[in-house]
Scaffold this motif. Structure first.
Motif, PDB file in Angstrom:
ATOM      1  N   PRO A   1       0.829  -1.211   0.000  1.00 32.15           N
ATOM      2  CA  PRO A   1       0.000   0.000   0.000  1.00 32.15           C
ATOM      3  C   PRO A   1       0.856   1.250   0.000  1.00 32.15           C
ATOM      4  N   GLU A   2       0.239   2.316  -0.407  1.00 30.00           N
ATOM      5  CA  GLU A   2       0.954   3.586  -0.436  1.00 30.00           C
ATOM      6  C   GLU A   2       1.508   3.893   0.942  1.00 30.00           C
ATOM      7  N   ILE A   3       2.742   4.345   0.964  1.00 26.72           N
ATOM      8  CA  ILE A   3       3.355   4.712   2.226  1.00 26.72           C
ATOM      9  C   ILE A   3       2.833   6.085   2.667  1.00 26.72           C
ATOM     10  N   VAL A   4       2.769   7.012   1.732  1.00 21.41           N
ATOM     11  CA  VAL A   4       2.249   8.336   2.027  1.00 21.41           C
ATOM     12  C   VAL A   4       0.777   8.326   1.664  1.00 21.41           C
ATOM     13  N   ALA A   5      -0.053   8.433   2.677  1.00 17.51           N
ATOM     14  CA  ALA A   5      -1.500   8.318   2.475  1.00 17.51           C
ATOM     15  C   ALA A   5      -2.083   9.614   1.905  1.00 17.51           C
ATOM     16  N   THR A   6      -2.547   9.518   0.683  1.00 16.94           N
ATOM     17  CA  THR A   6      -3.264  10.650   0.106  1.00 16.94           C
ATOM     18  C   THR A   6      -4.758  10.352   0.097  1.00 16.94           C
ATOM     19  N   GLU A   7      -5.098   9.093  -0.031  1.00 16.42           N
ATOM     20  CA  GLU A   7      -6.490   8.638   0.008  1.00 16.42           C
ATOM     21  C   GLU A   7      -6.591   7.567   1.081  1.00 16.42           C
TER      22      GLU A   7
ATOM     23  N   GLN B   1      -8.541   4.322   0.418  1.00 13.64           N
ATOM     24  CA  GLN B   1      -7.872   3.398  -0.494  1.00 13.64           C
ATOM     25  C   GLN B   1      -6.739   2.667   0.214  1.00 13.64           C
ATOM     26  N   VAL B   2      -5.989   3.373   1.029  1.00 13.07           N
ATOM     27  CA  VAL B   2      -4.899   2.749   1.770  1.00 13.07           C
ATOM     28  C   VAL B   2      -5.445   1.671   2.701  1.00 13.07           C
ATOM     29  N   ASN B   3      -6.521   1.975   3.417  1.00  9.72           N
ATOM     30  CA  ASN B   3      -7.135   0.995   4.319  1.00  9.72           C
ATOM     31  C   ASN B   3      -7.662  -0.208   3.552  1.00  9.72           C
ATOM     32  N   ALA B   4      -8.245   0.015   2.389  1.00 14.41           N
ATOM     33  CA  ALA B   4      -8.740  -1.089   1.562  1.00 14.41           C
ATOM     34  C   ALA B   4      -7.578  -1.964   1.090  1.00 14.41           C
ATOM     35  N   ASP B   5      -6.478  -1.340   0.717  1.00  8.35           N
ATOM     36  CA  ASP B   5      -5.291  -2.093   0.292  1.00  8.35           C
ATOM     37  C   ASP B   5      -4.757  -2.957   1.427  1.00  8.35           C
ATOM     38  N   TRP B   6      -4.713  -2.404   2.635  1.00  8.19           N
ATOM     39  CA  TRP B   6      -4.234  -3.175   3.780  1.00  8.19           C
ATOM     40  C   TRP B   6      -5.148  -4.361   4.071  1.00  8.19           C
ATOM     41  N   GLU B   7      -6.441  -4.167   3.946  1.00 10.62           N
ATOM     42  CA  GLU B   7      -7.379  -5.274   4.186  1.00 10.62           C
ATOM     43  C   GLU B   7      -7.160  -6.403   3.190  1.00 10.62           C
ATOM     44  N   LYS B   8      -6.863  -6.063   1.949  1.00 10.88           N
ATOM     45  CA  LYS B   8      -6.556  -7.088   0.945  1.00 10.88           C
ATOM     46  C   LYS B   8      -5.269  -7.840   1.315  1.00 10.88           C
ATOM     47  N   LEU B   9      -4.260  -7.087   1.729  1.00 14.12           N
ATOM     48  CA  LEU B   9      -3.000  -7.726   2.102  1.00 14.12           C
ATOM     49  C   LEU B   9      -3.159  -8.637   3.311  1.00 14.12           C
ATOM     50  N   LYS B  10      -4.009  -8.280   4.243  1.00 12.43           N
ATOM     51  CA  LYS B  10      -4.226  -9.099   5.443  1.00 12.43           C
ATOM     52  C   LYS B  10      -4.835 -10.455   5.101  1.00 12.43           C
TER      53      LYS B  10
ATOM     54  N   GLU C   1       6.824  -5.933  14.067  1.00  7.34           N
ATOM     55  CA  GLU C   1       5.801  -6.663  14.815  1.00  7.34           C
ATOM     56  C   GLU C   1       4.406  -6.409  14.248  1.00  7.34           C
ATOM     57  N   LYS C   2       4.142  -5.198  13.816  1.00 10.02           N
ATOM     58  CA  LYS C   2       2.829  -4.877  13.241  1.00 10.02           C
ATOM     59  C   LYS C   2       2.603  -5.673  11.962  1.00 10.02           C
ATOM     60  N   PHE C   3       3.616  -5.747  11.112  1.00  7.41           N
ATOM     61  CA  PHE C   3       3.496  -6.541   9.896  1.00  7.41           C
ATOM     62  C   PHE C   3       3.255  -8.002  10.246  1.00  7.41           C
ATOM     63  N   GLN C   4       4.042  -8.527  11.158  1.00  7.22           N
ATOM     64  CA  GLN C   4       3.956  -9.941  11.516  1.00  7.22           C
ATOM     65  C   GLN C   4       2.601 -10.280  12.121  1.00  7.22           C
ATOM     66  N   GLN C   5       2.026  -9.391  12.875  1.00  3.65           N
ATOM     67  CA  GLN C   5       0.727  -9.633  13.495  1.00  3.65           C
ATOM     68  C   GLN C   5      -0.414  -9.547  12.488  1.00  3.65           C
ATOM     69  N   ASN C   6      -0.220  -8.800  11.414  1.00  2.00           N
ATOM     70  CA  ASN C   6      -1.293  -8.578  10.444  1.00  2.00           C
ATOM     71  C   ASN C   6      -1.355  -9.607   9.329  1.00  2.00           C
ATOM     72  N   PHE C   7      -0.334 -10.441   9.204  1.00  2.00           N
ATOM     73  CA  PHE C   7      -0.320 -11.431   8.138  1.00  2.00           C
ATOM     74  C   PHE C   7      -0.275 -12.828   8.732  1.00  2.00           C
ATOM     75  N   SER C   8      -1.278 -13.632   8.453  1.00  2.00           N
ATOM     76  CA  SER C   8      -1.298 -14.982   9.015  1.00  2.00           C
ATOM     77  C   SER C   8      -0.111 -15.804   8.521  1.00  2.00           C
ATOM     78  N   GLY C   9       0.365 -15.524   7.327  1.00  2.00           N
ATOM     79  CA  GLY C   9       1.510 -16.246   6.776  1.00  2.00           C
ATOM     80  C   GLY C   9       2.830 -15.892   7.438  1.00  2.00           C
ATOM     81  N   ALA C  10       2.811 -14.881   8.301  1.00  2.00           N
ATOM     82  CA  ALA C  10       4.034 -14.478   8.988  1.00  2.00           C
ATOM     83  C   ALA C  10       4.331 -15.331  10.209  1.00  2.00           C
TER      84      ALA C  10
END
Length: 82
Positions: free
Chosen positions: A2-8, A11-20, A44-53
């Motif tokens: 997802p975009e690092i710099v949030a302009t929308e 959209q960023v939240n939707a992208d994160w939900e897809k990645l999760k 740790e945040k990445f690892q907690q948000n992805f079941s594959g982690a």
């Protein structure tokens, strides 16, 4: 990623939900001297948000800054391979 710099923010939240929803193995490798990410618990945040982690050999790459693939390419490759 997802975009690092949030302009929308929606959209960023939707992208994160897809990645999760990603369930394949996820290995996170962060650097210890990144001026933006080091010491902020992003690993740790990445690892907690992805079941594959779960149960992956996550680590911090030493003596690397933001572009760890340039600063410590051999150490990074070794962690990915092993």
């Amino acid at each position: 990623m997802p975009e690092i710099v949030a302009t929308e923010l929606d959209q960023v939240n939707a992208d994160w939900e897809k990645l999760k929803q990603w369930s394949k193995p996820v290995l996170t490798l962060f650097s210890d001297k990144d001026p933006f990410l080091a010491d902020r618990d992003y690993d740790e945040k990445f690892q907690q948000n992805f079941s594959g982690a779960k149960h992956q050999p996550h680590t911090t790459i030493k003596n690397a800054s933001h572009f760890l693939q340039e600063d410590q390419s051999e150490q990074l490759a070794d962690k990915v391979i092993h």
